[in-house]
Design an enzyme around this catalytic site. Structure first.
Site, PDB file in Angstrom:
ATOM      1  N   GLU A 689       0.822  -1.212   0.000  1.00 15.44           N
ATOM      2  CA  GLU A 689       0.000   0.000   0.000  1.00 15.44           C
ATOM      3  C   GLU A 689       0.851   1.255   0.000  1.00 15.44           C
ATOM      4  O   GLU A 689       0.341   2.355   0.108  1.00 15.44           O
ATOM      5  CB  GLU A 689      -1.013  -0.014   1.153  1.00 15.44           C
ATOM      6  CG  GLU A 689      -0.493  -0.461   2.482  1.00 15.44           C
ATOM      7  CD  GLU A 689      -1.593  -0.593   3.538  1.00 15.44           C
ATOM      8  OE1 GLU A 689      -2.768  -0.311   3.268  1.00 15.44           O
ATOM      9  OE2 GLU A 689      -1.243  -0.976   4.670  1.00 15.44           O
ATOM     10  N   ASP A 713      -4.879   2.839   0.427  1.00 15.98           N
ATOM     11  CA  ASP A 713      -3.684   3.610   0.777  1.00 15.98           C
ATOM     12  C   ASP A 713      -2.744   3.752  -0.412  1.00 15.98           C
ATOM     13  O   ASP A 713      -2.117   4.795  -0.591  1.00 15.98           O
ATOM     14  CB  ASP A 713      -2.965   2.953   1.959  1.00 15.98           C
ATOM     15  CG  ASP A 713      -3.587   3.397   3.282  1.00 15.98           C
ATOM     16  OD1 ASP A 713      -3.872   4.601   3.406  1.00 15.98           O
ATOM     17  OD2 ASP A 713      -3.815   2.547   4.149  1.00 15.98           O
ATOM     18  N   CYS A 760      -7.255  -6.099  -1.313  1.00 18.58           N
ATOM     19  CA  CYS A 760      -8.207  -5.973  -0.204  1.00 18.58           C
ATOM     20  C   CYS A 760      -8.682  -4.539  -0.011  1.00 18.58           C
ATOM     21  O   CYS A 760      -9.416  -4.253   0.926  1.00 18.58           O
ATOM     22  CB  CYS A 760      -7.631  -6.540   1.090  1.00 18.58           C
ATOM     23  SG  CYS A 760      -6.202  -5.643   1.676  1.00 18.58           S
TER      24      CYS A 760
HETATM   25  C1  PEP Z   1      -6.131  -0.297   2.096  1.00 16.10           C
HETATM   26  O1  PEP Z   1      -5.389   0.635   2.412  1.00 16.10           O
HETATM   27  O2  PEP Z   1      -6.494  -0.508   0.912  1.00 16.10           O
HETATM   28  C2  PEP Z   1      -6.658  -1.203   3.125  1.00 16.10           C
HETATM   29  C3  PEP Z   1      -7.375  -2.262   2.803  1.00 16.10           C
HETATM   30  O3  PEP Z   1      -6.400  -0.891   4.410  1.00 16.10           O
HETATM   31  P1  PEP Z   1      -7.231   0.195   5.255  1.00 16.10           P
HETATM   32  O4  PEP Z   1      -8.372   0.656   4.398  1.00 16.10           O
HETATM   33  O5  PEP Z   1      -7.658  -0.503   6.489  1.00 16.10           O
HETATM   34  O6  PEP Z   1      -6.204   1.251   5.480  1.00 16.10           O
HETATM   35 MG    MG Z   2      -4.447   0.620   4.373  1.00 15.49          MG
END
Ligand code: PEP
Ligand code: MG
Length: 827
Positions: A689, A713, A760
């Site tokens: 990320e 991110d 994700c």
């Molecule tokens: C992301 O950054 O894509 C991620 C799945 O983590 P979060 O949204 O929890 O920062």
């Molecule tokens: Mg993230």
């Protein structure tokens, strides 16, 4: 035996009623309670999740009768009903009976094995004996005076043309029309074969459930019966005062539009806040600037008590929304309301309101409004973007309390129950309420795809286009609209032809949705047989259960930070172990992918002194934070290792930036897992990320078992556009070719070394992006539970070979808009 559930604001009251009912009916009565809120002293309030649990604990095929006290108890009981699985819902009845008498009567009859319907009737009539015994003539309200009847019956039949049937406003116009005449007018819904009801009662008219195309029969007797029906006929001809919902655009405009000109002609464009298509009439949301009628001001004590009641009511509603969101779309979405609840109890806000009231001249409404505005301005003055954006939340909460102070009718009126709702901007609570009322779509002149309102619209599945511009504000109530949120555009006054085409598309999407739901538990294979794993993102153990029900093949992201937030101290190793073990157990053999603590920056832990940072998103976040707090980190790793010794678990680290960081974290995991041979064999990977890690993917792939792309991110860091900042939201589009090139690079590096790669971030749950991600070689997609069925269906419609060619074309595009056009063309 029918089960009973007692819902009350007070735990003691609920248990007392249950005790009394058992005493009268015998100990075998099946009674559960949902009283008060969670917490050491069980504060007053009601909570939909507790109601769900209580219903489940006494559920049987005989059904369950729910009795409640007042206000939010009713609201939460209704919400609980929505949250139950459909097969349960049919056998659960909410009962308007008085709590104490109703519970006793229901329990006594339920014991005899009587069916649910009879038990409900018995509860409802439970007050009769007391009323008959105590009736005081002066206190019995006089019934409405019957209208003189007699003479011949006049009959009129009309078919309702309104697209949304006789909703509140047309029904109110009907009632007002009838009231102008001394005649007795009754009506019935011929289509649904309803009983006759009094046309002077808005509630009675509404209960007829009149939809477009339904035939109504009016029967009038007594003086002026014929003129009364003539007035009704004229009103019906005028669509009960609504603009004709099916009204076509003027002929000249239609003639000048060709199919190819659609995008340029009557369309306004914005950004996709939540995809989908909606067709309906515009309903302009009247927002809080309305000063309302001057309030009657009581003594300071009375006004303070009035404010407390309003606060309590809003607290109940917010608690209900939070519970509903947690079950529907996960703890992250529900967290939006967590923040609002905290604001309601804010000492400073309450102190200012209290002072305003006790200075003597101000009523609760004015004092509250002034306190909220002072607080909002303070936030706005802050330099930090995240803090200054809190002003929106403060005003949102403030507006809800104002509505409660003005009384329920006003707030209900300001939130319509059908149509496409237009506003300058939506607050999260607007979206939650409108969603609960079943409106078709949302359009806002302002707003970003990353706003809380957009997140909620997505999780509720309401098509929404934001950022359309001020032209939207000139659209009048009742104007026919098509919202094509997937293509980020809104059509004002569509032609008949365009409307017909979109109606066909809506039907087709509905068919696809139903098929997707039916097949949700089946694996998703592309047309040419490629298998892509579809997993869920969760934040709590309860969500693990909901994920399986939604069709997840495992969990691809357990955001463990939710175990650490909203508490006074970090959870110890045992508590964490239990949570990980329970989540894994709930998956019944499917794999649980645990992400280690992703905290810091914008997600502070109040019990740790985290210092303050000028740019928290570029500071001590994710793995950086954990490596700086070894004790906290190793405690979590030990807890995960213990759970991984017993269940299929994978581990991954968030926000890895360099190879050294990864190695350091990996070594700490090896240390924690050493005593547990099964854990030591677990797959360990990392989230990609940060762009540096994506560029280092070939090196990282030598050592990691897998990669999961955190596109939320990765997009923010790649485009240097903070994910919560609406003013730069247009820059951060995960479908941008620049981001897709990162995905392609990571996927290639992973596969070259035999590793698998998942996504994700939010992108994984976007059905439109599925062919692209398949074409880029992604092996796993992990998303919030509601997205699982549609994404699986999109995978089934996809051909991996064709997707590869499509991905190559997308990589060569120059902008996100070009990629979107490419994808729309492919559909
Ligand atoms: C992301 O950054 O894509 C991620 C799945 O983590 P979060 O949204 O929890 O920062
Ligand atoms: Mg993230």
């Amino acid at each position: 035996m029918v089960g009973l559930v007692i819902v009350s604001h007070s735990r003691l009251l609920a248990e007392g009623v249950a005790e009394l009912a058992r005493e009268m009916a015998g100990p075998e009565a099946r009674i559960a309670t949902a009283g008060g809120l969670e917490g050491p002293d069980s504060p007053l309030g009601t909570d939909a999740t507790r109601v769900v649990q209580a219903i489940e604990s006494v559920y049987s095929d005989a059904g369950v009768l729910v009795l409640m006290d007042l206000g939010s108890a009713v609201l939460n009981a209704e919400l609980a009903l929505d949250l139950l699985p459909p097969e349960y819902r049919e056998r659960v009845r909410l009962c308007g009976a008085p709590l104490v008498e109703g519970a006793v009567a229901a329990a006594a009859l339920a014991r005899t094995g009587a069916p649910l319907q009879r038990v409900a009737e018995e509860a409802r009539s439970a007050l009769r004996a007391k009323q008959e015994q105590l009736v005081e003539p002066a206190t019995v309200p006089s019934p409405p005076q019957p209208r003189p009847t007699g003479g011949p019956e006049h009959v009129l039949r009309v078919t309702v043309p309104n697209a949304h049937g006789l909703h509140v406003r047309p029904a109110a116009r009907l009632v007002q029309t009838v009231l102008r005449f001394p005649a007795d007018v009754r009506l019935r819904n011929v289509t649904t074969q309803s009983e006759r009801v009094d046309a002077r009662s808005i509630n009675s008219v509404m209960t007829l459930g009149v939809r477009q195309g339904h035939e109504l029969e009016f029967i009038a007797t007594g003086p002026e019966a014929a003129p009364a029906l003539e007035a009704v006929r004229l009103l019906a001809e005028a669509h009960f005062g609504d603009d004709h919902p099916d009204q076509a655009a003027p002929a000249s405009a239609q003639a000048s539009r060709s199919r190819d000109e659609e995008a340029a002609g009557p369309w306004l464009t914005g950004i996709t806040a939540s995809p989908g298509i909606a067709i309906g009439a515009a309903v302009v949301l009247r927002q809080a600037d309305d000063p309302g009628t001057p309030e009657a001001v009581g003594t300071p004590q009375e006004e303070w008590a009035r404010l407390q009641r309003a606060l309590e009511g809003v607290r109940g509603e917010l608690g209900a929304m939070r519970a509903a969101m947690a079950l529907r779309s996960g703890s992250q979405t529900a967290g939006i309301f967590e923040g609002h609840l905290l604001l309601l109890g804010d000492d400073e806000l309450l102190r200012m309101a209290h002072e305003g009231i006790h200075r003597g001249t101000r009523g609760a409404l004015v004092a509250w409004r002034a306190a909220v505005e002072t607080m909002a301005l303070r936030y706005e003055a802050m330099k930090d973007e995240l803090l200054s954006s809190r002003a929106v939340d403060v005003r949102d909460v403030g507006r809800q309390v104002e509505s409660a102070l003005r009384g329920p009718s006003r707030s209900a009126e300001s939130h319509p129950s059908s149509g496409i709702v237009l506003a300058r901007d939506f607050a999260p609570s607007d979206v939650a309420r409108l969603g609960a009322r079943g409106i078709q779509g949302l359009c806002a002149a302002r707003g970003a795809a990353t706003s809380h309102a957009a997140i909620l619209a997505r999780s509720l599945g309401i098509p929404a286009v934001f950022g359309v511009g001020d032209a939207l504000l000139r659209v009048a109530d009742g104007t026919p609209l098509i919202v094509d949120a997937t293509a980020a555009r809104v059509c004002i006054q569509p032609s008949e032809e365009l409307l017909a085409r979109y109606q066909e598309r809506v039907k087709e999407e509905e068919r696809t949705r139903r098929t997707a739901h039916r097949l949700r538990a089946q694996p998703a294979l592309t047309r040419d047989g490629r298998r892509v794993e579809v997993a869920a993102n969760i934040g709590t153990v309860a969500e693990a259960r909901a994920a399986l029900e939604a069709g997840a093949e495992g969990v691809g992201l357990f955001r463990t930070e939710f175990l650490f937030l909203q508490r006074a101290a970090a959870p110890d190793e045992d508590e964490q172990y239990q949570a990980y073990r329970d989540a894994a157990q709930a998956l019944g053999g499917h794999t649980l992918l645990i992400r280690t603590l992703d905290i810091g920056g914008d997600k502070p832990l109040p019990y740790l002194d985290m210092g303050s940072e000028a740019n928290p998103f570029l500071g001590l976040r994710g793995l950086r934070f954990c490596l700086a707090h070894r004790e906290l980190f190793t405690r979590q790793l030990r807890a995960i290792a213990r759970a991984a010794a017993e269940h299929p678990i994978r581990v991954m680290f968030p926000m890895v930036t360099t190879l050294e960081e990864w190695r350091e974290a990996r070594a700490l995991w090896n240390e924690a897992a050493r005593p547990f041979p099964a854990a030591a064999r677990a797959e360990v990977g990392l989230m990609l990320e940060v762009p540096s890690a994506a560029l280092l993917a070939p090196h990282l792939a030598e050592e990691a078992s897998f990669f999961s792309l955190g596109t939320n991110d990765l997009t923010q860091y790649l485009f240097a556009a903070e994910r919560g900042n609406a003013t730069v939201a247009h820059l951060a589009d995960a479908l941008h070719p620049a981001l897709l090139q990162m995905v392609a690079r990571v996927s290639e590096a992973a596969h070259a070394r035999g590793r698998w790669v998942g996504v994700c971030g939010e992108l994984a749950g976007d059905a439109l992006a599925v062919p692209l991600l398949v074409g880029l070689g992604v092996d796993e997609l992990s998303m919030s539970a509601p997205a699982i069925a549609p994404v699986k269906q999109a995978l089934r419609a996809c051909h991996a070979g064709e997707a590869r060619a499509l991905a190559q074309r997308a990589l060569a595009c120059a902008s996100a808009a070009e990629v979107r056009r490419l994808l729309s063309g492919e559909r």
